[in-house]
Design an enzyme around this catalytic site. Structure first.
Site, PDB file in Angstrom:
ATOM      1  N   ARG A   1     -24.740   1.636  26.233  1.00  0.00           N
ATOM      2  CA  ARG A   1     -25.845   2.114  25.389  1.00  0.00           C
ATOM      3  C   ARG A   1     -27.039   2.649  26.169  1.00  0.00           C
ATOM      4  O   ARG A   1     -27.846   3.368  25.616  1.00  0.00           O
ATOM      5  CB  ARG A   1     -26.320   0.979  24.467  1.00  0.00           C
ATOM      6  CG  ARG A   1     -25.222   0.299  23.661  1.00  0.00           C
ATOM      7  CD  ARG A   1     -24.918   1.009  22.374  1.00  0.00           C
ATOM      8  NE  ARG A   1     -23.707   0.503  21.740  1.00  0.00           N
ATOM      9  CZ  ARG A   1     -23.683  -0.432  20.785  1.00  0.00           C
ATOM     10  NH1 ARG A   1     -24.795  -0.971  20.368  1.00  0.00           N
ATOM     11  NH2 ARG A   1     -22.523  -0.822  20.280  1.00  0.00           N
TER      12      ARG A   1
ATOM     13  N   GLU B   1       0.384  15.553  29.924  1.00  0.00           N
ATOM     14  CA  GLU B   1       0.457  14.082  29.887  1.00  0.00           C
ATOM     15  C   GLU B   1       1.195  13.670  28.617  1.00  0.00           C
ATOM     16  O   GLU B   1       2.116  12.855  28.667  1.00  0.00           O
ATOM     17  CB  GLU B   1      -0.963  13.486  29.893  1.00  0.00           C
ATOM     18  CG  GLU B   1      -1.013  11.961  29.776  1.00  0.00           C
ATOM     19  CD  GLU B   1      -2.438  11.394  29.664  1.00  0.00           C
ATOM     20  OE1 GLU B   1      -3.370  12.147  29.307  1.00  0.00           O
ATOM     21  OE2 GLU B   1      -2.604  10.179  29.926  1.00  0.00           O
TER      22      GLU B   1
HETATM   23  O1  LIG Z   1      -5.185   9.124  30.436  1.00  0.00           O
HETATM   24  C1  LIG Z   1      -6.129   9.742  29.906  1.00  0.00           C
HETATM   25  N1  LIG Z   1      -5.926  10.969  29.372  1.00  0.00           N
HETATM   26  C2  LIG Z   1      -6.898  11.668  28.754  1.00  0.00           C
HETATM   27  N2  LIG Z   1      -8.163  11.216  28.626  1.00  0.00           N
HETATM   28  C3  LIG Z   1      -8.438   9.997  29.118  1.00  0.00           C
HETATM   29  C4  LIG Z   1      -7.456   9.226  29.768  1.00  0.00           C
HETATM   30  N3  LIG Z   1      -8.025   8.075  30.155  1.00  0.00           N
HETATM   31  C5  LIG Z   1      -9.298   8.117  29.784  1.00  0.00           C
HETATM   32  N4  LIG Z   1      -9.572   9.281  29.162  1.00  0.00           N
HETATM   33  C6  LIG Z   1     -10.896   9.603  28.601  1.00  0.00           C
HETATM   34  O2  LIG Z   1     -10.771   9.656  27.203  1.00  0.00           O
HETATM   35  C7  LIG Z   1     -12.015  10.099  26.702  1.00  0.00           C
HETATM   36  C8  LIG Z   1     -11.819  10.773  25.388  1.00  0.00           C
HETATM   37  O3  LIG Z   1     -11.467  12.104  25.533  1.00  0.00           O
HETATM   38  C9  LIG Z   1     -12.624  10.951  27.802  1.00  0.00           C
HETATM   39  O4  LIG Z   1     -13.812  10.315  28.186  1.00  0.00           O
HETATM   40  C10 LIG Z   1     -11.571  10.906  28.918  1.00  0.00           C
HETATM   41  O5  LIG Z   1     -12.187  10.930  30.184  1.00  0.00           O
END
Ligand SMILES: O=c1[nH]cnc2c1ncn2[C@@H]1O[C@H](CO)[C@@H](O)[C@H]1O
Length: 340
Positions: free
Chosen positions: A73, A202
């Site tokens: 926050r 991914e």
């Molecule tokens: O494995 C991952 N793939 C995609 N985004 C991720 C992953 N891990 C963390 N984030 C995070 O998810 C949030 C929402 O979009 C972003 O802050 C990104 O950095």
């Protein structure tokens, strides 16, 4: 401890794909959750937290991830989180890390961009001073928040331009979030000298990786494991030396792969695709960078020499200065030579 495990533990390393909030230790998450008890679904008890970090699929993972983001926050939370991440990385002999941070999420929750950047830069100075760890930033667009978040992330990157900022990324879900729409933002970020490192492949197929390369000028790809489904793409990545940031346990825990034995890392390496091994969101996935090196060593059949080469590859694929790279490569060489 096996010989390989202890070799990995002492090996100087670079980490190229690790998310900021996703690196919060259970202790920090519990501390923040306790501070906001009543207004957050995040449990404060470690056993309950472990259960909370069991994901049905990628969409569920993002939902949980954002609930933890919501615990952060103020700028002091950011400073504490970032400094503690540095402590944990240095414990694992990480000397250089590119941390993916999502300023949009914090700014949207009321932390002003200058205060956010000041907090991460303070932690960066502390990491260098106290842990001998060099941190760098990748500012990523949270894909699910769409184009307004791209606009805002770019604005923060260009207006604040913290010293540690080296790259521009795109995270979150891929399904329903086509990469090409982000082209204008990546064009501007690249024109300003930032490296392009979007997530792609991914949770969707090889076409997303082609889009990341063609439309976003990707110099490295976050995850990119779907490339293994496309021979032509693997050949392209090999020829143009576009590395993938591979995070095996993450893929298992978000159910991108059903079983580690089915993980495509071996096929990618066999096709000559450059890779590094990374931890993504280590406490959320119950892993560490050390453990990811061990998993990769198992999947690729590596001995200590192979693992040392894996560590060198991460350094080579990094956006560190040439002098910084040379220093870390020399440290890895010395460690390997003197080991055992
Ligand atoms: O494995 C991952 N793939 C995609 N985004 C991720 C992953 N891990 C963390 N984030 C995070 O998810 C949030 C929402 O979009 C972003 O802050 C990104 O950095």
């Amino acid at each position: 401890m096996t010989d390989l495990t202890s070799f990995i533990a002492g090996l100087p390393k670079a980490e190229l794909h690790v998310h900021h909030v996703g690196s919060a230790s259970p202790r920090i998450v519990a501390e923040l959750a306790a501070r906001h008890e009543g207004s957050s679904p995040v449990p404060t008890d470690p056993a309950a937290l472990e259960k909370y970090f069991e994901f049905h699929d990628f969409a569920h993972f993002i939902e949980v991830y954002l609930s933890v983001v919501d615990l952060i926050r103020d700028a002091e939370d950011i400073r504490l989180l970032t400094y503690e991440i540095a402590r944990e990385l240095s414990r694992q002999q990480v000397r250089y890390a590119e941390l993916t941070v999502t300023p949009y999420s914090s700014v949207r929750r009321g932390i002003p961009a200058p205060a956010f950047c000041e907090a991460i830069e303070d932690a960066r100075a502390g990491a260098r001073r106290d842990f001998g760890l060099e941190l760098a930033w990748c500012f990523d667009i949270p894909g699910e928040a769409g184009l307004p978040s791209a606009e805002e992330t770019l604005r923060i990157a260009l207006e604040q331009r913290p010293d540690g900022l080296v790259s521009f990324g795109l995270g979150g879900p891929e399904i329903g979030v086509p990469r090409p729409q982000f082209k204008p933002y990546f064009d501007k970020a690249r024109a300003a000298g930032l490296h392009s490192v979007p997530h792609a492949g991914e949770t969707t197929g090889p076409e997303t990786i082609w889009d990341a390369i063609r439309e976003l000028g990707a110099e490295r790809i976050g995850h990119g494991i779907a490339a293994a489904q496309d021979e032509r793409l693997m050949a392209y990545l090999a020829e143009h030396q576009i590395p993938l940031e591979v995070c095996p346990t993450s893929n298992l825990r978000t159910r991108a792969v059903a079983d580690l034995a089915e993980h495509p890392i071996g096929r990618l390496v066999a096709a000559g695709v450059p890779i590094s091994v990374n931890s993504d969101d280590p406490p959320m996935f119950g892993t560490t960078l050390e453990q990811e090196y061990a998993v990769a060593a198992g999947l690729l059949g590596l001995d200590t020499a192979g693992v040392a080469e894996l560590a060198r590859d991460a350094v080579r694929h990094s956006f560190r200065s040439d002098a910084g790279k040379a220093e870390l490569l020399a440290e890895i060489d010395a460690y390997h030579e003197n080991y055992g």
